[in-house]
Structure formats: structure tokens, C-alpha cells
Scaffold this motif. Structure first.
Motif, PDB file in Angstrom:
ATOM      1  N   ARG A 160       0.856  -0.974  -0.052  1.00  0.00           N
ATOM      2  CA  ARG A 160      -0.077   0.171  -0.010  1.00  0.00           C
ATOM      3  C   ARG A 160       0.844   1.215  -0.061  1.00  0.00           C
ATOM      4  NH1 ARG A 160      -5.383  -0.886   1.537  1.00  0.00           N
ATOM      5  NH2 ARG A 160      -5.356   1.049   2.624  1.00  0.00           N
ATOM      6  N   THR A 161       1.545   1.368  -1.150  1.00  0.00           N
ATOM      7  CA  THR A 161       2.641   2.348  -1.007  1.00  0.00           C
ATOM      8  C   THR A 161       2.098   3.969  -1.145  1.00  0.00           C
ATOM      9  OG1 THR A 161       2.778   2.043  -3.309  1.00  0.00           O
ATOM     10  CG2 THR A 161       4.451   1.202  -2.250  1.00  0.00           C
ATOM     11  N   PHE A 162       0.590   4.050  -1.755  1.00  0.00           N
ATOM     12  CA  PHE A 162      -0.031   5.238  -1.775  1.00  0.00           C
ATOM     13  C   PHE A 162      -0.404   5.828  -0.418  1.00  0.00           C
ATOM     14  CE2 PHE A 162      -3.926   3.468   0.004  1.00  0.00           C
ATOM     15  CZ  PHE A 162      -3.888   2.280  -0.494  1.00  0.00           C
ATOM     16  N   SER A 163       0.054   4.923   0.709  1.00  0.00           N
ATOM     17  CA  SER A 163      -0.278   5.612   1.946  1.00  0.00           C
ATOM     18  C   SER A 163       0.925   6.243   2.647  1.00  0.00           C
ATOM     19  CB  SER A 163      -0.805   4.559   3.087  1.00  0.00           C
ATOM     20  OG  SER A 163       0.111   3.679   2.894  1.00  0.00           O
ATOM     21  N   ILE A 164       2.019   6.098   1.906  1.00  0.00           N
ATOM     22  CA  ILE A 164       3.497   6.582   2.340  1.00  0.00           C
ATOM     23  C   ILE A 164       3.439   8.123   2.307  1.00  0.00           C
ATOM     24  CG2 ILE A 164       5.914   6.492   2.295  1.00  0.00           C
ATOM     25  CD1 ILE A 164       5.785   3.660   1.244  1.00  0.00           C
ATOM     26  N   ALA A 165       3.763   8.719   3.167  1.00  0.00           N
ATOM     27  CA  ALA A 165       3.987  10.214   3.167  1.00  0.00           C
ATOM     28  C   ALA A 165       5.442  10.768   3.366  1.00  0.00           C
ATOM     29  CB  ALA A 165       3.069  10.954   4.224  1.00  0.00           C
TER      30      ALA A 165
END
Length: 123
Positions: free
Chosen positions: A27-32
Motif C-alpha cells: 500500500r505505497t499510496f499511504s506513504i507520506a
């Protein structure tokens, strides 16, 4: 879930350079924010550098400022740590961390960790 895998560690002479890589999957979209920490066995994990996609700034520990550079690819799937002017005291295990927030240097804000990669600097 996010999985992180570090690579690029090894043995280098003092004054030399190494480039560490951290590949993220899941779930790389969750990385900030992605960051690098290091830890000597028996001691607390120590902040090295962080780069926040969403919040903009990069952060460096005073001990590495001017010698290490954190970067990332635009797809936010990989982070890198370019280490130059390596010193014996840089010898330890390096860990990649990922945060869904503006992680900065606060270890508690990092939700995911890689398995670590060893860096050894010889004199």
C-alpha cells in the motif's frame, strides 16, 4: 500493509561512499514520508535522514548533515541514502522506515520498517 526492503550495504574504507536503497511495495499510496535510521546493537534506533513527499522538507541528523543525502523516485516507491565521507562511527545497521504522516525524526511516527542493511567502515 507496506513492505520495505533495503539493499546497498557493505564494507567501505573511511572517506568512501555507499548508496543505500529502500524498495517499498504493498500500500505505497499511504506513504507520506520515508526515512533512514541506524541502530547499534544494544542502543536505541537513531534518526539519520527523512524525506516527506507530502510535506516537503527533508531532515538530517547533525552527525550526517553535509555528508549524506536522502532522495526518492517520483513514483514514491524507492528511497535512497547516498553516503559520502564515511567515518568509522557510521558503522552499524541501517533501517528504512515509512510513515503515513510527516514522520520527520520522530521514530514513533514510522509504521513500517525494513529488515536492515549493514554498513561497515574500515580505517
Amino acid at each position: 500493509q507496506v513492505q520495505l526492503v533495503e539493499s546497498g550495504g557493505g564494507l567501505v574504507q573511511a572517506g568512501g561512499s555507499l548508496r543505500l536503497s529502500c524498495a517499498a511495495s504493498g500500500r505505497t499510496f499511504s506513504i507520506a514520508t520515508m526515512a533512514w535510521f541506524r541502530q547499534v546493537p544494544g542502543q536505541e534506533r537513531e534518526f539519520v535522514a527523512a524525506s516527506s513527499w507530502r510535506y516537503g522538507p527533508t531532515y538530517y541528523a547533525d552527525s550526517v548533515k553535509g555528508r549524506f543525502t536522502i532522495s526518492r523516485d517520483n513514483a514514491r516507491i524507492k528511497a535512497y541514502l547516498q553516503m559520502t565521507g564515511l567515518k568509522k562511527e557510521d558503522t552499524t545497521d541501517y533501517y528504512c522506515g515509512a510513515s503515513a504522516s510527516n514522520g520527520s525524526s520522530a521514530i514513533a511516527r514510522y509504521d513500517y520498517w525494513g529488515q536492515g542493511t549493514q554498513v561497515t567502515v574500515s580505517s
